[in-house]
Design a protein around this motif. Sequence first.
Motif, PDB file in Angstrom:
ATOM      1  N   LYS A   1      31.488 -21.273 -27.124  1.00 61.02           N
ATOM      2  CA  LYS A   1      30.452 -21.551 -28.122  1.00 61.02           C
ATOM      3  C   LYS A   1      29.234 -22.208 -27.471  1.00 61.02           C
ATOM      4  N   LYS A   2      29.502 -23.162 -26.581  1.00 62.65           N
ATOM      5  CA  LYS A   2      28.424 -23.866 -25.904  1.00 62.65           C
ATOM      6  C   LYS A   2      27.581 -22.895 -25.079  1.00 62.65           C
ATOM      7  N   ASN A   3      28.244 -21.990 -24.406  1.00 68.62           N
ATOM      8  CA  ASN A   3      27.528 -21.002 -23.593  1.00 68.62           C
ATOM      9  C   ASN A   3      26.698 -20.065 -24.465  1.00 68.62           C
ATOM     10  N   ILE A   4      27.280 -19.652 -25.598  1.00 69.91           N
ATOM     11  CA  ILE A   4      26.557 -18.761 -26.511  1.00 69.91           C
ATOM     12  C   ILE A   4      25.351 -19.465 -27.111  1.00 69.91           C
ATOM     13  N   VAL A   5      25.516 -20.739 -27.483  1.00 70.30           N
ATOM     14  CA  VAL A   5      24.392 -21.507 -28.022  1.00 70.30           C
ATOM     15  C   VAL A   5      23.253 -21.577 -27.009  1.00 70.30           C
ATOM     16  N   SER A   6      23.602 -21.786 -25.742  1.00 71.06           N
ATOM     17  CA  SER A   6      22.604 -21.864 -24.689  1.00 71.06           C
ATOM     18  C   SER A   6      21.870 -20.536 -24.520  1.00 71.06           C
ATOM     19  N   ARG A   7      22.644 -19.458 -24.496  1.00 68.38           N
ATOM     20  CA  ARG A   7      22.038 -18.138 -24.318  1.00 68.38           C
ATOM     21  C   ARG A   7      21.238 -17.725 -25.553  1.00 68.38           C
ATOM     22  N   MET A   8      21.693 -18.145 -26.743  1.00 70.17           N
ATOM     23  CA  MET A   8      20.945 -17.843 -27.958  1.00 70.17           C
ATOM     24  C   MET A   8      19.618 -18.599 -27.968  1.00 70.17           C
ATOM     25  N   SER A   9      19.617 -19.803 -27.400  1.00 71.47           N
ATOM     26  CA  SER A   9      18.374 -20.560 -27.280  1.00 71.47           C
ATOM     27  C   SER A   9      17.399 -19.811 -26.363  1.00 71.47           C
ATOM     28  N   ASP A  10      17.936 -19.267 -25.261  1.00 69.32           N
ATOM     29  CA  ASP A  10      17.092 -18.470 -24.355  1.00 69.32           C
ATOM     30  C   ASP A  10      16.508 -17.264 -25.084  1.00 69.32           C
ATOM     31  N   TYR A  11      17.349 -16.615 -25.875  1.00 72.26           N
ATOM     32  CA  TYR A  11      16.934 -15.422 -26.608  1.00 72.26           C
ATOM     33  C   TYR A  11      15.852 -15.769 -27.628  1.00 72.26           C
ATOM     34  N   SER A  12      16.090 -16.844 -28.379  1.00 72.79           N
ATOM     35  CA  SER A  12      15.149 -17.266 -29.410  1.00 72.79           C
ATOM     36  C   SER A  12      13.801 -17.657 -28.804  1.00 72.79           C
ATOM     37  N   ASN A  13      13.834 -18.402 -27.707  1.00 74.39           N
ATOM     38  CA  ASN A  13      12.587 -18.823 -27.055  1.00 74.39           C
ATOM     39  C   ASN A  13      11.803 -17.619 -26.517  1.00 74.39           C
ATOM     40  N   ALA A  14      12.525 -16.668 -25.933  1.00 77.76           N
ATOM     41  CA  ALA A  14      11.864 -15.476 -25.407  1.00 77.76           C
ATOM     42  C   ALA A  14      11.252 -14.652 -26.535  1.00 77.76           C
ATOM     43  N   PHE A  15      11.969 -14.555 -27.664  1.00 80.48           N
ATOM     44  CA  PHE A  15      11.445 -13.791 -28.798  1.00 80.48           C
ATOM     45  C   PHE A  15      10.195 -14.461 -29.366  1.00 80.48           C
ATOM     46  N   GLN A  16      10.227 -15.777 -29.513  1.00 78.39           N
ATOM     47  CA  GLN A  16       9.059 -16.494 -30.030  1.00 78.39           C
ATOM     48  C   GLN A  16       7.864 -16.341 -29.092  1.00 78.39           C
ATOM     49  N   ALA A  17       8.123 -16.435 -27.781  1.00 80.23           N
ATOM     50  CA  ALA A  17       7.038 -16.243 -26.813  1.00 80.23           C
ATOM     51  C   ALA A  17       6.506 -14.816 -26.886  1.00 80.23           C
ATOM     52  N   TYR A  18       7.401 -13.859 -27.125  1.00 76.93           N
ATOM     53  CA  TYR A  18       6.993 -12.453 -27.214  1.00 76.93           C
ATOM     54  C   TYR A  18       6.094 -12.240 -28.429  1.00 76.93           C
ATOM     55  N   THR A  19       6.464 -12.809 -29.575  1.00 78.57           N
ATOM     56  CA  THR A  19       5.654 -12.617 -30.783  1.00 78.57           C
ATOM     57  C   THR A  19       4.277 -13.264 -30.627  1.00 78.57           C
ATOM     58  N   ALA A  20       4.242 -14.450 -30.013  1.00 78.72           N
ATOM     59  CA  ALA A  20       2.953 -15.113 -29.783  1.00 78.72           C
ATOM     60  C   ALA A  20       2.116 -14.322 -28.784  1.00 78.72           C
ATOM     61  N   GLY A  21       2.765 -13.819 -27.734  1.00 75.61           N
ATOM     62  CA  GLY A  21       2.055 -13.021 -26.739  1.00 75.61           C
ATOM     63  C   GLY A  21       1.526 -11.730 -27.317  1.00 75.61           C
ATOM     64  N   SER A  22       2.265 -11.129 -28.236  1.00 70.23           N
ATOM     65  CA  SER A  22       1.812  -9.885 -28.870  1.00 70.23           C
ATOM     66  C   SER A  22       0.539 -10.099 -29.662  1.00 70.23           C
ATOM     67  N   GLU A  23       0.447 -11.248 -30.314  1.00 75.22           N
ATOM     68  CA  GLU A  23      -0.775 -11.564 -31.067  1.00 75.22           C
ATOM     69  C   GLU A  23      -1.972 -11.673 -30.116  1.00 75.22           C
ATOM     70  N   ASN A  24      -1.744 -12.310 -28.973  1.00 78.22           N
ATOM     71  CA  ASN A  24      -2.824 -12.440 -27.983  1.00 78.22           C
ATOM     72  C   ASN A  24      -3.228 -11.080 -27.425  1.00 78.22           C
ATOM     73  N   VAL A  25      -2.236 -10.220 -27.185  1.00 75.41           N
ATOM     74  CA  VAL A  25      -2.531  -8.880 -26.672  1.00 75.41           C
ATOM     75  C   VAL A  25      -3.386  -8.100 -27.668  1.00 75.41           C
ATOM     76  N   ASN A  26      -3.060  -8.208 -28.950  1.00 72.95           N
ATOM     77  CA  ASN A  26      -3.836  -7.502 -29.972  1.00 72.95           C
ATOM     78  C   ASN A  26      -5.291  -7.975 -29.985  1.00 72.95           C
ATOM     79  N   LYS A  27      -5.483  -9.267 -29.806  1.00 72.53           N
ATOM     80  CA  LYS A  27      -6.847  -9.798 -29.748  1.00 72.53           C
ATOM     81  C   LYS A  27      -7.562  -9.294 -28.494  1.00 72.53           C
ATOM     82  N   ASP A  28      -6.820  -9.286 -27.374  1.00 73.58           N
ATOM     83  CA  ASP A  28      -7.408  -8.785 -26.120  1.00 73.58           C
ATOM     84  C   ASP A  28      -7.828  -7.328 -26.251  1.00 73.58           C
TER      85      ASP A  28
END
Length: 260
Positions: free
Chosen positions: A216-243
């Motif tokens: 469970k601890k390992n999955i929580v850690s990896r899910m945090s990685d996944y969530s952070n990457a997804f949030q960064a991706y959505t924010a980056g996509s907004e910047n790309v659209n503006k660019d």
Amino acid sequence: MNLVTWFHDLRIVHKLALVLSILLAGFSFLTIAYYAVVSAEKAAWDKAEKTNDFIRFANRVDVGVLQARRREKDFLLREDAKYRNQHAAIVAGIKKDITTLGKLASSDKQRRLIAQAHKNLQDYETLFDDMAQSKMILGLNETSGLHGKMRDAVQAIEDQLNKYKDPLLGQSMLMMRRHEKDFIQRNQDEYIKKMAEQQAIFSDLLKASKLPKNVKKNIVSRMSDYSNAFQAYTAGSENVNKDIALLHEAAQKAEVALDE
């Protein structure tokens, strides 16, 4: 004594000298006139040739900009780094042609237009590079950038879920992957909300599951990685659209600079 008598009284030698002087003077005049005509024709020819060269290089710039736009669209549609490199090579060629145009310019208006064309091209090049770099941070394919980080995190989680055979967590993970792919393809905020909701469901299911604590601890850690990457991706996509929007404006300016 009139001129005829004076000439008649001259000695033969003097007469010949006088006639020769007149002939030489006439020949010199004709020579000067000839070279004046030749020089004028050469100047006119040089001017016409310079004008033709200016038009030729102006057309080369127009064609180069169109080719750069083509490579820009190829990069956006096919998401392949080779088109970024091709775009850079084309822009470098346009810069050289604009420099040549500056040397061929024959009026202040032409020099102003060339200076503006150079600035517009630089703005376009900078915006394209910014956009391309942002796209590469997101990931040009599922194994690179933030896209690759999401994939790695999900695979690590799925390996654990497959090992312990928890169907509810597996289904929840599949739903998150679906929302991820939908956002990447459609770039709509509704999938960000759906992702957050599904992550909350997954967290509750994980807490209630009978998986070992270390798993469970390992999955929580990896899910945090996944969530952070997804949030960064959505924010980056907004910047790309503006660019991309800014890039299109700059491209239009680059296309019309020498046509005014």
